[in-house]
Design a protein around this motif. Sequence first.
Motif, PDB file in Angstrom:
ATOM      1  N   GLU A 143      92.356  35.450  34.077  1.00 45.01           N
ATOM      2  CA  GLU A 143      91.527  35.094  33.380  1.00 45.01           C
ATOM      3  C   GLU A 143      91.525  34.039  32.910  1.00 45.01           C
ATOM      4  O   GLU A 143      93.035  33.454  32.791  1.00 45.01           O
ATOM      5  CB  GLU A 143      91.700  36.133  32.364  1.00 45.01           C
ATOM      6  CG  GLU A 143      90.769  35.878  30.591  1.00 45.01           C
ATOM      7  CD  GLU A 143      90.568  36.969  29.182  1.00 45.01           C
ATOM      8  OE1 GLU A 143      90.385  38.269  30.065  1.00 45.01           O
ATOM      9  OE2 GLU A 143      91.741  36.486  28.664  1.00 45.01           O
ATOM     10  N   LYS A 144      90.853  32.890  32.718  1.00 48.31           N
ATOM     11  CA  LYS A 144      90.671  31.495  31.921  1.00 48.31           C
ATOM     12  C   LYS A 144      91.600  31.540  30.964  1.00 48.31           C
ATOM     13  O   LYS A 144      91.042  32.155  29.732  1.00 48.31           O
ATOM     14  CB  LYS A 144      89.403  31.475  32.358  1.00 48.31           C
ATOM     15  CG  LYS A 144      89.982  29.550  32.293  1.00 48.31           C
ATOM     16  CD  LYS A 144      88.110  29.073  33.085  1.00 48.31           C
ATOM     17  CE  LYS A 144      87.516  28.713  31.607  1.00 48.31           C
ATOM     18  NZ  LYS A 144      85.892  28.218  31.923  1.00 48.31           N
ATOM     19  N   THR A 148      90.707  25.487  29.025  1.00 50.90           N
ATOM     20  CA  THR A 148      90.224  24.745  30.101  1.00 50.90           C
ATOM     21  C   THR A 148      89.755  24.530  31.275  1.00 50.90           C
ATOM     22  O   THR A 148      88.177  25.378  30.782  1.00 50.90           O
ATOM     23  CB  THR A 148      92.071  24.858  30.931  1.00 50.90           C
ATOM     24  OG1 THR A 148      91.427  26.605  30.676  1.00 50.90           O
ATOM     25  CG2 THR A 148      93.199  25.217  30.056  1.00 50.90           C
ATOM     26  N   ASN A 149      89.587  23.840  31.617  1.00 52.34           N
ATOM     27  CA  ASN A 149      89.053  23.982  33.097  1.00 52.34           C
ATOM     28  C   ASN A 149      88.842  25.123  34.082  1.00 52.34           C
ATOM     29  O   ASN A 149      87.939  25.945  34.407  1.00 52.34           O
ATOM     30  CB  ASN A 149      88.805  22.480  34.102  1.00 52.34           C
ATOM     31  CG  ASN A 149      87.623  21.251  32.773  1.00 52.34           C
ATOM     32  OD1 ASN A 149      87.057  21.255  32.232  1.00 52.34           O
ATOM     33  ND2 ASN A 149      88.193  20.128  32.804  1.00 52.34           N
ATOM     34  N   ASP A 150      90.107  25.059  34.545  1.00 52.32           N
ATOM     35  CA  ASP A 150      90.289  25.964  35.869  1.00 52.32           C
ATOM     36  C   ASP A 150      91.888  26.179  36.050  1.00 52.32           C
ATOM     37  O   ASP A 150      91.781  26.146  36.840  1.00 52.32           O
ATOM     38  CB  ASP A 150      89.987  26.162  37.467  1.00 52.32           C
ATOM     39  CG  ASP A 150      90.559  24.018  37.312  1.00 52.32           C
ATOM     40  OD1 ASP A 150      91.571  23.528  36.911  1.00 52.32           O
ATOM     41  OD2 ASP A 150      90.381  23.877  38.665  1.00 52.32           O
ATOM     42  N   CYS A 151      92.244  26.998  34.836  1.00 48.37           N
ATOM     43  CA  CYS A 151      93.656  26.979  34.476  1.00 48.37           C
ATOM     44  C   CYS A 151      93.648  28.475  34.463  1.00 48.37           C
ATOM     45  O   CYS A 151      92.938  28.879  33.307  1.00 48.37           O
ATOM     46  CB  CYS A 151      94.175  26.921  33.248  1.00 48.37           C
ATOM     47  SG  CYS A 151      96.344  27.493  32.874  1.00 48.37           S
ATOM     48  N   TYR A 152      93.666  29.685  35.642  1.00 48.22           N
ATOM     49  CA  TYR A 152      93.577  30.523  35.110  1.00 48.22           C
ATOM     50  C   TYR A 152      94.835  31.856  35.573  1.00 48.22           C
ATOM     51  O   TYR A 152      95.904  30.948  36.486  1.00 48.22           O
ATOM     52  CB  TYR A 152      92.920  31.576  36.756  1.00 48.22           C
ATOM     53  CG  TYR A 152      91.194  31.038  36.181  1.00 48.22           C
ATOM     54  CD1 TYR A 152      90.722  32.127  35.391  1.00 48.22           C
ATOM     55  CD2 TYR A 152      90.494  30.073  36.814  1.00 48.22           C
ATOM     56  CE1 TYR A 152      89.070  31.975  35.204  1.00 48.22           C
ATOM     57  CE2 TYR A 152      89.575  29.794  36.232  1.00 48.22           C
ATOM     58  CZ  TYR A 152      88.463  30.873  36.072  1.00 48.22           C
ATOM     59  OH  TYR A 152      87.297  30.299  35.769  1.00 48.22           O
ATOM     60  N   GLY A 177      94.666  21.372  34.816  1.00 49.48           N
ATOM     61  CA  GLY A 177      94.233  22.540  34.561  1.00 49.48           C
ATOM     62  C   GLY A 177      94.947  23.716  35.779  1.00 49.48           C
ATOM     63  O   GLY A 177      95.742  23.820  35.693  1.00 49.48           O
ATOM     64  N   LYS A 178      94.232  23.086  36.721  1.00 42.30           N
ATOM     65  CA  LYS A 178      94.746  24.619  37.892  1.00 42.30           C
ATOM     66  C   LYS A 178      95.798  24.554  38.589  1.00 42.30           C
ATOM     67  O   LYS A 178      96.960  25.319  38.647  1.00 42.30           O
ATOM     68  CB  LYS A 178      93.614  24.179  39.660  1.00 42.30           C
ATOM     69  CG  LYS A 178      93.250  24.857  40.101  1.00 42.30           C
ATOM     70  CD  LYS A 178      92.878  24.491  41.416  1.00 42.30           C
ATOM     71  CE  LYS A 178      92.232  25.850  42.564  1.00 42.30           C
ATOM     72  NZ  LYS A 178      91.738  25.708  42.947  1.00 42.30           N
ATOM     73  N   CYS A 181      99.101  25.828  36.569  1.00 44.47           N
ATOM     74  CA  CYS A 181      98.758  27.440  36.103  1.00 44.47           C
ATOM     75  C   CYS A 181      98.849  27.988  37.526  1.00 44.47           C
ATOM     76  O   CYS A 181     100.202  27.974  38.004  1.00 44.47           O
ATOM     77  CB  CYS A 181      96.925  27.551  35.386  1.00 44.47           C
ATOM     78  SG  CYS A 181      97.040  26.449  34.307  1.00 44.47           S
TER      79      CYS A 181
END
Length: 289
Positions: A143-144, A148-152, A177-178, A181
């Motif tokens: 889940e995001k 954030t843009n694309d931090c899962y 982001g990415k 994470c």
Amino acid sequence: MKNIYITKLFRKRLSKKIRFMIISVCICLVLVASSSIYRQVATNAQPINQCLLAKASGCNTNVQESVLSTSGSSQPLTQQERFVSTITQKLKVIPQLGTYEYTLLRSYGAAFVNPSNDVKLPDKVLLTTEEETQEFQTQLTLEKVVGTNDCYLQKAAADALNKAKIQQHIPLKSGYGKSDCTRNFATNLRFWQKYANNTTLEKVKEGKETAILGVVAPPGASQHLWGLAIDLGVNNQKQRQVLNQNGWFQTVVKDVPHWTYLGIPAEDLPKFGFKNQVVQGITYWLTPL
Ligand SMILES: [Zn+2]
């Protein structure tokens, strides 16, 4: 008259003797009971010690009863035993003392205590390839992280973090982001190569180098591969407090931005064997290995 006095004295002495005998018997009974309890605890603790100290492999101990239920003043297990008895529920094999895997478990194994069935962990401390990492990550429900843009992250970890973010502004370390994470194997490897090399890895494997583990995780060993870690730009105690209240803790000494989702209240961490260490005002919760 004299006879009466002697009789009274005799009775008094006899009564003293009887009291002394009763007290002695009670003391003996207590000693026997304590010895029996001690023997029972020692027997329970033995399988874990065998795992850790006798270098047995494939340990699947019988000391699986709830760690929380055995908490309190009469806690029979040591910190290390409590930690190991908890993580044996997730790890297929407890690494042998002195091995590379044991070093990784000591440094990054905190996440294995997570009690939630919704939180997935690999069944070993090291993912050896990108394929193996992907195979594990496809099982995850991600889940995001809000804002954030694309931090899962794994859903439970993201939910807990998002709750903390309602109370305090908690930015990502990089802000992008990415990479802060859930990472893939290649990113873990790239970060490792930025700070270390093959010689460093060999030294870590031989147990001759540990400082690097607080800077970057060896390839395949990062908690970021599990979707249960995040690098944050935290700079005050209020932020730390709300993160702790939502199950997030700093578990890797000197890796200041690195946070791990444990999903346990701070007051319960010692019951799982965690010990805390304060370094430059930051409280780290460490595995007792
Ligand atoms: Zn990190």
